[in-house]
Design a protein around this motif. Sequence first.
Motif, mmCIF file in Angstrom:
data_model
loop_
_atom_site.group_PDB
_atom_site.id
_atom_site.type_symbol
_atom_site.label_atom_id
_atom_site.label_comp_id
_atom_site.label_asym_id
_atom_site.label_seq_id
_atom_site.Cartn_x
_atom_site.Cartn_y
_atom_site.Cartn_z
ATOM 1 N N SER A 103 -2.205 8.017 11.831
ATOM 2 C CA SER A 103 -2.130 7.019 10.773
ATOM 3 C C SER A 103 -0.734 6.434 10.794
ATOM 4 C CB SER A 103 -2.393 7.651 9.401
ATOM 5 O OG SER A 103 -2.377 6.648 8.395
ATOM 6 N N SER A 152 -6.388 1.410 3.801
ATOM 7 C CA SER A 152 -5.596 0.225 4.183
ATOM 8 C C SER A 152 -6.324 -0.624 5.222
ATOM 9 C CB SER A 152 -4.243 0.656 4.748
ATOM 10 O OG SER A 152 -3.475 1.265 3.748
ATOM 11 N N HIS A 153 -7.087 0.053 6.110
ATOM 12 C CA HIS A 153 -7.775 -0.666 7.192
ATOM 13 C C HIS A 153 -9.181 -1.111 6.801
ATOM 14 C CE1 HIS A 153 -5.428 1.800 10.488
ATOM 15 N NE2 HIS A 153 -4.631 1.205 9.625
ATOM 16 N N ASP A 211 -6.887 6.620 1.969
ATOM 17 C CA ASP A 211 -6.047 5.541 2.488
ATOM 18 C C ASP A 211 -6.969 4.584 3.235
ATOM 19 O OD1 ASP A 211 -4.369 3.771 3.720
ATOM 20 O OD2 ASP A 211 -2.894 5.266 4.359
ATOM 21 N N TYR A 252 -2.108 5.316 16.486
ATOM 22 C CA TYR A 252 -0.686 5.402 16.199
ATOM 23 C C TYR A 252 -0.082 6.529 17.027
ATOM 24 C CZ TYR A 252 -1.815 2.649 12.020
ATOM 25 O OH TYR A 252 -2.253 1.676 11.172
ATOM 26 N N SER A 278 -4.431 -2.086 1.615
ATOM 27 C CA SER A 278 -3.213 -2.838 1.964
ATOM 28 C C SER A 278 -3.581 -4.293 2.234
ATOM 29 C CB SER A 278 -2.553 -2.264 3.223
ATOM 30 O OG SER A 278 -1.520 -3.125 3.676
ATOM 31 N N ALA A 302 0.820 -1.217 0.000
ATOM 32 C CA ALA A 302 0.000 0.000 0.000
ATOM 33 C C ALA A 302 0.856 1.270 0.000
ATOM 34 C CB ALA A 302 -0.942 0.014 1.202
ATOM 35 N N THR A 303 2.065 1.173 0.518
ATOM 36 C CA THR A 303 2.972 2.327 0.488
ATOM 37 C C THR A 303 3.297 2.684 -0.963
ATOM 38 O OG1 THR A 303 3.887 1.581 2.592
ATOM 39 C CG2 THR A 303 5.178 3.202 1.370
ATOM 40 N N LYS A 351 -3.655 -6.844 8.167
ATOM 41 C CA LYS A 351 -4.849 -6.179 7.659
ATOM 42 C C LYS A 351 -5.980 -7.208 7.443
ATOM 43 C CE LYS A 351 -2.474 -2.418 7.884
ATOM 44 N NZ LYS A 351 -1.663 -1.726 6.893
HETATM 45 C C1 LIG Z 1 -0.554 -0.681 6.725
HETATM 46 C C2 LIG Z 1 -0.813 0.716 6.325
HETATM 47 C C3 LIG Z 1 -0.166 1.343 5.258
HETATM 48 C C4 LIG Z 1 0.968 0.701 4.511
HETATM 49 O O1 LIG Z 1 0.633 -0.530 4.013
HETATM 50 P P1 LIG Z 1 1.768 -1.500 3.425
HETATM 51 O O2 LIG Z 1 0.963 -2.434 2.564
HETATM 52 O O3 LIG Z 1 2.385 -2.170 4.604
HETATM 53 O O4 LIG Z 1 2.719 -0.678 2.657
HETATM 54 C C5 LIG Z 1 -0.543 2.619 4.906
HETATM 55 N N1 LIG Z 1 -1.486 3.274 5.579
HETATM 56 C C6 LIG Z 1 -2.121 2.727 6.629
HETATM 57 C C7 LIG Z 1 -3.188 3.502 7.323
HETATM 58 C C8 LIG Z 1 -1.787 1.436 7.053
HETATM 59 O O5 LIG Z 1 -2.382 0.905 8.110
#
Ligand SMILES: *Cc1c(COP(=O)(O)O)cnc(C)c1O
Length: 385
Positions: A79, A159-160, A157, A330, A183, A54-55, A188
Amino acid sequence: MIPYGKQDILQEDIDSVVETLTSDFITQGPAVKRFEEDVSSYVGCLYGIAVSNATAALHLACIALGVGPGDLVWTSPISFVASANCARYCGAEVDFVDIEPDTFNMCPISLSKKLEDAKRNNRLPKVVIPVHMAGQSCKMHEINNLSKQYGFKIIEDASHAVGAEYRGNKVGSCKYSDITVFSFHPVKIITTGEGGVVLTNSERIAKEITKLRSHSITRDACELEDNMQGDWYYEQQGLGFNYRLTDIQAALGSSQFKRLDDYVAKRNQLADTYRGSLSSLPIKLPTIIDDSYSSYHLYIIRLKSEYINSTKKEVFAALRGMGIGVNLHYIPIYFQPYYRNLGFSKGICPNAEEYYDQAISIPIFPTMTKDQQLAVVDSIRKAVK
Ligand SMILES: *Cc1c(COP(=O)(O)O)cnc(C)c1O
């Protein structure tokens, strides 16, 4: 130790990976395309481009929206650092919008005030990156309205928030944004080991990100700048990256994806049980806004310190001591030395800083048993006396 989160790998996942390993393609083959289609059709978005994490997805999203030196990108201080770093990769400046205390998400009212000031000072952001903290969507309707008023682009974002919903749409539909990223890191909702996806309804963005993920190289005859010189011919048309997902990972992803809805339902069940069992204790429980279905990637409690004899540090240590793998999501990003060295100091986002003083992530994962959850509740009861 009961961990705060944990992946669930079944025999069918293993079979599907092994099948890919012995097939013709272990990268850049059909499994990646299949996984991309699984994700994009599930969320109801036109294009899904799988990438290595996700990065990388956030980095490519910033590039595709034209972020560069002299630009400003705003995100949430609560975050993972990647939400801010992606702008720095592009040479842009980062700033932070305070959170709402009850959802931990970017506050549309703070955003609106900050935009007013920024407009006066001619410092409006090019891109805003709301983060769907713990699996609940930000108030995207409000943020989207502000984007129209002030002319910034939006990267969600998420990711969650794989499997979450907001106002009747799946998170990832990009109804309120230009781009959404997921992500697939093992902590996750579903995993590909490492992995991510970029979702967008824009053909231009999808094409650009597809190229950028693989060195900005194309073999597509319609895209070539020079004439096709032979069957070997390809062109590197920009400065891209190797941010590809492998077929091995994508096969795991597609197999995991089949259980996504079950996972999210189980996480919601666990959250309901927590709500029932913890409500009498001196802690604040997460608030879910109207028309929102959280994927509950995290279950975050906040200590009401005025009613608790111990400090947060002591409560945290006591819980770890009782075998509960609590965590903290965080530390405000601008507390990190890298951001401090860019000139950020304490005090800029008071809600985020108060959150940091009170928040604890307690275990939640789909294979969590009744006994494990009872043990967590019991330990919290003892720790917050
Ligand atoms: C885990 C996470 C990322 C990064 O994800 P990766 O797949 O590990 O690069 C970015 N933003 C948030 C909010 C995350 O929790």
